[in-house]
Motif scaffolding. Structure first.
Motif, PDB file in Angstrom:
ATOM      1  N   HIS A 112      24.525  47.721  67.009  1.00  0.00           N
ATOM      2  CA  HIS A 112      23.858  49.026  66.933  1.00  0.00           C
ATOM      3  C   HIS A 112      23.063  49.138  65.636  1.00  0.00           C
ATOM      4  CE1 HIS A 112      27.260  50.656  69.726  1.00  0.00           C
ATOM      5  NE2 HIS A 112      26.289  50.090  70.406  1.00  0.00           N
ATOM      6  N   ILE A 113      23.591  48.587  64.541  1.00  0.00           N
ATOM      7  CA  ILE A 113      22.862  48.593  63.271  1.00  0.00           C
ATOM      8  C   ILE A 113      21.635  47.689  63.383  1.00  0.00           C
ATOM      9  CG2 ILE A 113      23.000  48.145  60.789  1.00  0.00           C
ATOM     10  CD1 ILE A 113      26.010  48.612  60.977  1.00  0.00           C
ATOM     11  N   GLN A 114      21.789  46.589  64.110  1.00  0.00           N
ATOM     12  CA  GLN A 114      20.670  45.667  64.318  1.00  0.00           C
ATOM     13  C   GLN A 114      19.486  46.375  64.966  1.00  0.00           C
ATOM     14  OE1 GLN A 114      21.201  42.130  63.608  1.00  0.00           O
ATOM     15  NE2 GLN A 114      18.980  42.093  63.656  1.00  0.00           N
ATOM     16  N   ALA A 115      19.764  47.390  65.784  1.00  0.00           N
ATOM     17  CA  ALA A 115      18.723  48.052  66.570  1.00  0.00           C
ATOM     18  C   ALA A 115      17.958  49.126  65.806  1.00  0.00           C
ATOM     19  CB  ALA A 115      19.331  48.664  67.835  1.00  0.00           C
ATOM     20  N   VAL A 116      18.441  49.510  64.596  1.00  0.00           N
ATOM     21  CA  VAL A 116      17.738  50.534  63.832  1.00  0.00           C
ATOM     22  C   VAL A 116      16.840  49.883  62.783  1.00  0.00           C
ATOM     23  CG1 VAL A 116      19.565  52.225  64.224  1.00  0.00           C
ATOM     24  CG2 VAL A 116      19.607  50.841  62.134  1.00  0.00           C
ATOM     25  N   ASP A 117      16.009  50.710  62.137  1.00  0.00           N
ATOM     26  CA  ASP A 117      15.026  50.190  61.192  1.00  0.00           C
ATOM     27  C   ASP A 117      15.367  50.505  59.735  1.00  0.00           C
ATOM     28  OD1 ASP A 117      12.780  49.301  63.180  1.00  0.00           O
ATOM     29  OD2 ASP A 117      13.403  51.292  63.835  1.00  0.00           O
ATOM     30  N   GLY A 118      16.251  51.462  59.543  1.00  0.00           N
ATOM     31  CA  GLY A 118      16.696  51.835  58.211  1.00  0.00           C
ATOM     32  C   GLY A 118      18.122  52.347  58.291  1.00  0.00           C
ATOM     33  N   ILE A 119      18.760  52.506  57.133  1.00  0.00           N
ATOM     34  CA  ILE A 119      20.185  52.855  57.110  1.00  0.00           C
ATOM     35  C   ILE A 119      20.439  54.014  56.157  1.00  0.00           C
ATOM     36  CG2 ILE A 119      22.477  52.025  56.409  1.00  0.00           C
ATOM     37  CD1 ILE A 119      21.576  49.200  57.279  1.00  0.00           C
ATOM     38  N   PHE A 120      21.154  55.032  56.648  1.00  0.00           N
ATOM     39  CA  PHE A 120      21.810  56.027  55.802  1.00  0.00           C
ATOM     40  C   PHE A 120      23.234  55.526  55.593  1.00  0.00           C
ATOM     41  CE2 PHE A 120      19.008  59.603  57.649  1.00  0.00           C
ATOM     42  CZ  PHE A 120      18.187  59.629  56.534  1.00  0.00           C
TER      43      PHE A 120
END
Length: 393
Positions: A112-120
Motif C-alpha cells: 500500500h505504501i508502494q502505491a502512494v507518491d509521498g508519506i505522512f
C-alpha cells in the motif's frame, strides 16, 4: 554565419511519477494517531479503535487544499461553480518491526505504501495509559528507526530482485538501455546497503533517475514527519521528544519537514460546529495544524496549482512541478493537449495587484505562451486549442 543558438540545459527529472493526481499515505506504527489524523482531515469515519491493525484496507479521501488565492478569485468572479485543488490522502494500517519479512501483515501494508507518491509519517509523542503502544513504550525516535529500517529493507529486497532479473536477461533488445539499467541498479543497491534512503542523493544521474522512476522505491518518496502530541503539550508548544525527533530528522532525513500537531485537539475541533471551533481556539490559544499539514503534503510531492477563472467557474488544477503548458492543458482535457495552440497567461500576484483582467492586459502583463512554457504555481490560464489542428494517433 549567424551565431549558433545556445542549447538549453536539459532539466533533471524529478523522482516520482509525473502525474497530476498524486497520493500521500499516512504511515506509522499502530496506535500513533494515523486514523485519527485521517478522519479529521477527510471527515470520513474510518475506525480508530484501540488495537493494532484495525485499519487493514487502505482508505482514501480527496482533501481540499486550502488556498487564499482561490478564495480571492471566487470573491472577484463570483462564479456559479468553485472547485479547489485537492490532495488524495490514503490511510495505511500500522507497520511493526519485521514488516519487511511479513510480520503483522507487513507485505500487504508495504505494498500500500508502494502505491502512494509521498508519506505522512506519524509518530507518537504523547502518554496515555488508555491507548496501548505496540512496543509497550512511548519513544518516537525508536519508532522512526523501526519504520525507516523496514522501508529500507523492503527497498533492498526489491533492488536485489531487480539485479537478479537483469542478470538473467541474455539477449537484451536494447543493449545500451540494459547496460544503463544494470549500472543504475548497482549504484542504488550500494546506496541502500549503506543505510541511506534513495531520496537523499542529489547526485543521481538523469539515467539513474529514469530507472528509479520505473521501479518506484519506497525510500525515494518524500516524507513529511508529523509528531502527535497531547493537547496540553501542543498548546504550550513544548514536548520532551520534539528536540530528539528534530535531531533524528536532521541526521537521517535532512530537509524533510516536521510538523507538531495534536490528534486529540483535531478530534475535539472536528466534533464542534465552526463557530464553536473559533471560540475554543481563541479561549485556549490554539489553532488547528490541518491546513499546514495538507499544504505541506501537497508541495512535498512537487505539486503546484494553476487556475482557470471566469463567471461560470473558478477552478484550481494540480499538476506536477515542471509541467509544460500542453501538459497543463491536458489536466483539463486530453483534447486541450492534443490540439494545443497557446496559453494566455497572467500570474495571480499580478492579477491581485492590478485588480482585474482588463487592468493586467492594459499593463502589458497578459501574455501568450507556447508549447515550451513551464507553468508556474499561481498562473491563471486560458487555453486556446483546436482538436482538428493535431492529427489523431
Amino acid at each position: 554565419m549567424p551565431p549558433k543558438k545556445k542549447e538549453e540545459p536539459v532539466a533533471k527529472p524529478i523522482l516520482g511519477r509525473f502525474k497530476s493526481n498524486l497520493k500521500v499515505g499516512v504511515v506509522g506504527l499502530p496506535n500513533v494517531g494515523k486514523s485519527t489524523l485521517f478522519n479529521t482531515i477527510s471527515g470520513c469515519a474510518i475506525p480508530a479503535e484501540n488495537f493494532p491493525f484495525c485499519t487493514i484496507d487502505p482508505n482514501s479521501a480527496r482533501v481540499n487544499v486550502p488556498d487564499d488565492r482561490f478564495n480571492w478569485l471566487c470573491e472577484v468572479y463570483k462564479p456559479k461553480s468553485a472547485v479547489p485543488a485537492f490532495l488524495e490522502v490514503t490511510d495505511i494500517a500500522g507497520l511493526i518491526k519485521g514488516a519487511a519479512d511479513g510480520e503483522g501483515l507487513g507485505n500487504a501494508f508495504l505494498s500500500h505504501i508502494q502505491a502512494v507518491d509521498g508519506i505522512f509519517h506519524v509518530v507518537r509523542a504523547f502518554d496515555d495509559p488508555n491507548v496501548v503502544h505496540v512496543e509497550d513504550r512511548v519513544d518516537p525516535v525508536e519508532d522512526l528507526e523501526i519504520i525507516h529500517n523496514e522501508l529500507r529493507l523492503k527497498d533492498l529486497e526489491r533492488c536485489r530482485a531487480e539485479k537478479d532479473r537483469l542478470s538473467k536477461v541474455r539477449q537484451p533488445g536494447n543493449k545500451t538501455e540494459h547496460k544503463d539499467a544494470v549500472e543504475a541498479c548497482d549504484a542504488v543497491l550500494e546506496w541502500l546497503e549503506a543505510g541511506k534512503d534513495v531520496r537523499h542523493n542529489d547526485d543521481w544521474t538523469i539515467k539513474q533517475i529514469e530507472w528509479l522512476n520505473g521501479v518506484q522505491f519506497i525510500s525515494a518518496k518524500p516524507v513529511v514527519y508529523l509528531v502527535n502530541m497531547s493537547e496540553r503539550d501542543y498548546q504550550r508548544k513544548k514536548n520532551k521528544w520534539l528536540p530528539k525527533v528534530h535531531a533524528w530528522i536532521q541526521e537521517y532525513a535532512p530537509g524533510s519537514p516536521m510538523i507538531p500537531f495534536s490528534g486529540a485537539l483535531e478530534q475535539t475541533l472536528a466534533d464542534m460546529p465552526e463557530d464553536e471551533q473559533k471560540v475554543y481556539c481563541k479561549e485556549n490559544e490554539v489553532s488547528s495544524a490541518l491546513d499546514k499539514i495538507i499544504k505541506t503534503g501537497f508541495s512535498s510531492v512537487k505539486l503546484i496549482q494553476f487556475m482557470t477563472a471566469g463567471p461560470d467557474e473558478v477552478k484550481c488544477w494540480q499538476i506536477r512541478e515542471g509541467s509544460k503548458a500542453p501538459q497543463a492543458a491536458g489536466a483539463i482535457h486530453t483534447d486541450f493537449e492534443r490540439g494545443f495552440i497557446c496559453a494566455e497567461v497572467m500570474h495571480f500576484d499580478e492579477l491581485k495587484e492590478l485588480g482585474s483582467e482588463s487592468a493586467v492586459k492594459a499593463a502589458g502583463k497578459y501574455r501568450q505562451e507556447g508549447k515550451g512554457y513551464t507553468v508556474l504555481d499561481g498562473d491563471v490560464i486560458f487555453f486556446k486549442f483546436n482538436v482538428t489542428a493535431a492529427k489523431k494517433k
